[in-house]
Motif scaffolding. Structure first.
Motif, PDB file in Angstrom:
ATOM      1  N   UNK A   1       0.809  -1.220   0.000  1.00 50.61           N
ATOM      2  CA  UNK A   1       0.000   0.000   0.000  1.00 50.61           C
ATOM      3  C   UNK A   1       0.845   1.276   0.000  1.00 50.61           C
ATOM      4  N   UNK A   2       2.055   1.200   0.542  1.00 50.94           N
ATOM      5  CA  UNK A   2       2.894   2.399   0.625  1.00 50.94           C
ATOM      6  C   UNK A   2       3.297   2.917  -0.755  1.00 50.94           C
ATOM      7  N   UNK A   3       3.295   2.037  -1.753  1.00 51.60           N
ATOM      8  CA  UNK A   3       3.670   2.452  -3.107  1.00 51.60           C
ATOM      9  C   UNK A   3       2.658   3.418  -3.717  1.00 51.60           C
ATOM     10  N   UNK A   4       1.457   3.441  -3.162  1.00 55.97           N
ATOM     11  CA  UNK A   4       0.366   4.196  -3.773  1.00 55.97           C
ATOM     12  C   UNK A   4      -0.057   5.402  -2.940  1.00 55.97           C
ATOM     13  N   UNK A   5       0.627   5.617  -1.829  1.00 54.02           N
ATOM     14  CA  UNK A   5       0.286   6.746  -0.958  1.00 54.02           C
ATOM     15  C   UNK A   5       0.505   8.069  -1.685  1.00 54.02           C
ATOM     16  N   UNK A   6      -0.515   8.927  -1.587  1.00 52.56           N
ATOM     17  CA  UNK A   6      -0.445  10.290  -2.127  1.00 52.56           C
ATOM     18  C   UNK A   6      -0.257  10.314  -3.648  1.00 52.56           C
ATOM     19  N   UNK A   7      -0.724   9.265  -4.332  1.00 49.47           N
ATOM     20  CA  UNK A   7      -0.561   9.164  -5.784  1.00 49.47           C
ATOM     21  C   UNK A   7      -1.886   9.370  -6.517  1.00 49.47           C
TER      22      UNK A   7
END
Length: 227
Positions: free
Chosen positions: A53-59
């Motif tokens: 999930x961290x890969x998609x934060x604020x994207x």
């Protein structure tokens, strides 16, 4: 969808953390409405998103070939992404994505659902940090147009996460386009950990009967980073 009656399926993405999605789908569908069925590659994409999930934060995210919306909805519900645009070319499929978004109580301010024809990539002018897709590279797909759409729509340094299962034999064709244009670096990761192949239904036997590819196929995520 005329006389077709979709069923509601609850797909378990991560049982340990009680992460699941409620999705309308057709188990049996006519030609051209395969986007109304939940495919194994879509389950794999959704699981990849929740496990990373961290890969998609604020994207800002674009999903191409969205189908039932499983990838985009996983990002909206289980990551801290900014927003997701979910796209397809079939109006019945688009209507179903909207229903599935409502089923999962997604805020309308965080997503949009709209028609996108890959052949008309030159008319599409939005930019994204991330593009996601599953099972979109197959025989008969307009692969060059898909490549050009992804290339045009990604910000510099942006990433496309594409799930390709083992039975799709056009992956090499798409990779050759990437090699020819030299606009991306490429990473290939095998998704062979146990958590990816677990039954997506509470009834495990029925889960593997309905989605046999989770056991029968191999899946990879290809990560294309815009140089």
């Amino acid at each position: 969808m005329q006389n077709l009656k979709p069923i509601e399926t609850e797909i378990i993405l991560d049982e340990k953390n009680k992460q699941q999605l409620k999705l309308n789908e057709l188990l049996i569908f006519p030609h051209g409405l395969d986007g109304l069925h939940i495919w194994e590659a879509g389950i794999i994409l959704a699981r990849y998103i929740v496990f990373n999930s961290q890969l998609f934060s604020n994207k800002d995210i674009l999903e191409v070939g969205t189908g039932v919306g499983i990838g985009g909805l996983a990002a909206l519900k289980y990551t801290e992404c900014k927003r997701v645009d979910m796209t397809d070319y079939n109006q019945d499929v688009l209507a179903n994505i909207k229903k599935n978004s409502e089923k999962n109580s997604i805020s309308k301010q965080r997503y949009d659902v709209f028609y996108l024809n890959w052949f008309e990539y030159d008319k599409f002018n939005k930019k994204y940090d991330v593009i996601i897709g599953s099972d979109i590279i197959y025989s008969g797909a307009p692969l060059k147009e898909l490549y050009l759409l992804i290339s045009k729509s990604l910000n510099k340094g942006g990433k496309a996460y594409i799930i390709i299962p083992s039975q799709r034999f056009k992956g090499e064709v798409f990779l050759q386009l990437v090699e020819d244009y030299k606009e991306f670096s490429v990473e290939k990761i095998a998704l062979d950990q146990t958590e990816y192949s677990l039954s997506p239904l509470k009834d495990q036997t029925q889960g593997f009967k309905t989605y046999p590819g989770l056991k029968e196929l191999q899946f990879w995520v290809y990560i294309f980073t815009k140089i």
